[in-house]
Design a protein around this motif. Structure first.
Motif, short mmCIF file in Angstrom:
data_model
loop_
_atom_site.label_atom_id
_atom_site.label_comp_id
_atom_site.label_asym_id
_atom_site.label_seq_id
_atom_site.Cartn_x
_atom_site.Cartn_y
_atom_site.Cartn_z
N HIS A 315 20.47 6.52 34.22
CA HIS A 315 20.83 6.69 35.63
C HIS A 315 19.67 6.19 36.48
O HIS A 315 18.70 6.90 36.71
CB HIS A 315 21.12 8.16 35.93
N ARG A 320 20.41 11.12 33.05
CA ARG A 320 21.08 12.36 33.42
C ARG A 320 21.65 13.01 32.17
O ARG A 320 22.22 12.34 31.31
CB ARG A 320 22.23 12.11 34.41
N GLU A 344 26.53 17.55 36.04
CA GLU A 344 25.14 17.18 35.85
C GLU A 344 24.32 18.43 35.53
O GLU A 344 24.20 19.34 36.35
CB GLU A 344 24.59 16.49 37.11
N SER A 347 18.48 16.06 35.60
CA SER A 347 18.05 14.66 35.68
C SER A 347 16.58 14.58 35.30
O SER A 347 15.78 15.45 35.66
CB SER A 347 18.26 14.10 37.09
#
Length: 383
Positions: A315, A320, A344, A347
């Motif tokens: 990402h 992610r 999600e 990250s």
């Protein structure tokens, strides 16, 4: 490696790097592993691994003797991009931008190579995968098609018209196969363009009778997977992975104009069509998420965690971690009636360039990622 003792890295030039994934120590560099870009690495067991390259060859290596190759395999005529392995039959399966899937018999391997045969051919081939039980082969194309060979028999070579065709359709509609496509295989940096070509000609779509006494082996199903936002435009399937338990397939798709990218999960639906005259459709879109679309034209390789509960996806300048829900539940416990967004979980950003690949350790709580400028990052949770 399956024993997690070594992390191997394929490089854009001719190198393969080896690291200790626990200490992050650099072990060795194979500076001239190939004569062109190294594209993929696959371990056959805890010590033997195979590499493939844009130099059209596959090389076998032994961790105990890295100064020389075990052997070099010649058979492809263009860039070799993918390696799979059937541990039961010890057959190596490779695919390349020549459109060929080739089978190599490692049981009869010598320093001069392995006996091999062309197994399958299609235009615009991008990636090829085997399900964990090797009962199916999935092939993605730059023209947006996904091909599935059911009841797989790797010992039988397939020529044009020699396999039963299961009627093709989009994964979430009743329409038959559409004709949006791509002008050719999508290499790094080259966008896809639309034309009216599919992966097969009319001659290919002849349907032989089923083998006597049962369902046909290597029955071919052709799908155009539904991708959010791409209902009226073609798309390119750039990355293809499979759930470790064989429940689903994971695709990274981009539009032909390279202005959108999506990560999509499709559940396998076993069994034949509801009515014999209905088109077969083995996949159903269950989860998806739009990606950052950073580094247009470059292929981003994503992956499942070893237990299948999480997805690691490049990402932008990081990765992610995605789940089917916020609790990282099993896919079978999170199957929605209609496609739902992936969640999600976290990250992770540690790169200064576009991340192109990511991989979970097969045995430890560890993730690796690699970016365009050559940096490799390792991540471990803090306890």
């Amino acid at each position: 490696a399956p024993c997690r003792s070594v992390l191997t890295v394929a490089c854009e030039q001719t190198e393969v790097l080896l690291f200790d994934p626990i200490s992050s120590k650099h072990i060795k560099t194979l500076s001239e592993a190939h004569e062109d870009c190294v594209n993929n690495i696959r371990f056959l067991d805890n010590r033997l691994f195979a590499t493939c390259s844009d130099d059209t060859t596959i090389a076998l290596w032994d961790l105990r003797k890295l100064n020389t190759k075990v052997c070099t395999l010649h058979g492809h005529t263009s860039w070799v991009k993918n390696i799979e392995y059937d541990t039961n039959t010890r057959l190596l399966v490779t695919s390349g931008f020549d459109g060929n899937v080739i089978i190599w018999d490692t049981n009869r391997c010598t320093e001069d190579g392995c006996p091999h045969k062309k197994f399958f051919h299609t235009r615009f081939l991008m990636r090829m995968r085997l399900t964990p039980d090797c009962s199916k082969m999935l092939i993605s194309t730059s023209s947006g098609y996904l091909l599935i060979l059911h009841d797989l028999d790797l010992n039988k070579s397939l020529e044009v018209g020699s396999y039963p065709i299961l009627r093709a359709r989009r994964t979430t509609s009743s329409s038959d196969l559409t004709s949006s496509g791509s002008s050719g295989p999508r290499a790094v940096g080259s966008p896809c363009h639309q034309n009216n070509s599919g992966p097969f000609s009319e001659k290919t779509l002849s349907r032989p009778s089923q083998r006597e006494g049962g369902s046909p082996r290597n029955s071919l199903e052709v799908l155009t997977p539904e991708v959010p936002g791409e209902r009226d435009r073609g798309n390119c399937i750039t990355s293809l992975q499979l759930h470790p338990k064989g429940w689903a397939t994971l695709l990274r798709c981009s539009s032909n104009t390279d202005d959108q990218e999506w990560t999509c999960v499709y559940e396998f639906q076993e069994g034949g069509p509801v009515r014999p005259v209905s088109p077969r459709c083995s996949l159903r879109l269950t989860h998806c998420i739009e990606e950052a679309n950073v580094g247009r034209g470059y292929i981003k390789e994503l992956c499942f965690s070893p237990d299948g509960r999480m997805i690691s996806s490049p990402h932008g300048f990081g990765i992610r971690l995605l789940g089917f829900d916020m609790h990282c539940s099993e896919l079978v416990d999170c199957l929605p009636r209609e496609a739902s967004p992936l969640r999600e979980i976290r990250s992770l950003y540690s790169h200064n360039d576009v991340v192109l690949t990511t991989k979970f350790s097969p045995t430890h709580c560890q993730i690796a990622s690699g970016c365009l400028s050559g940096r490799v990052s390792l991540y471990q949770p803090k306890f």
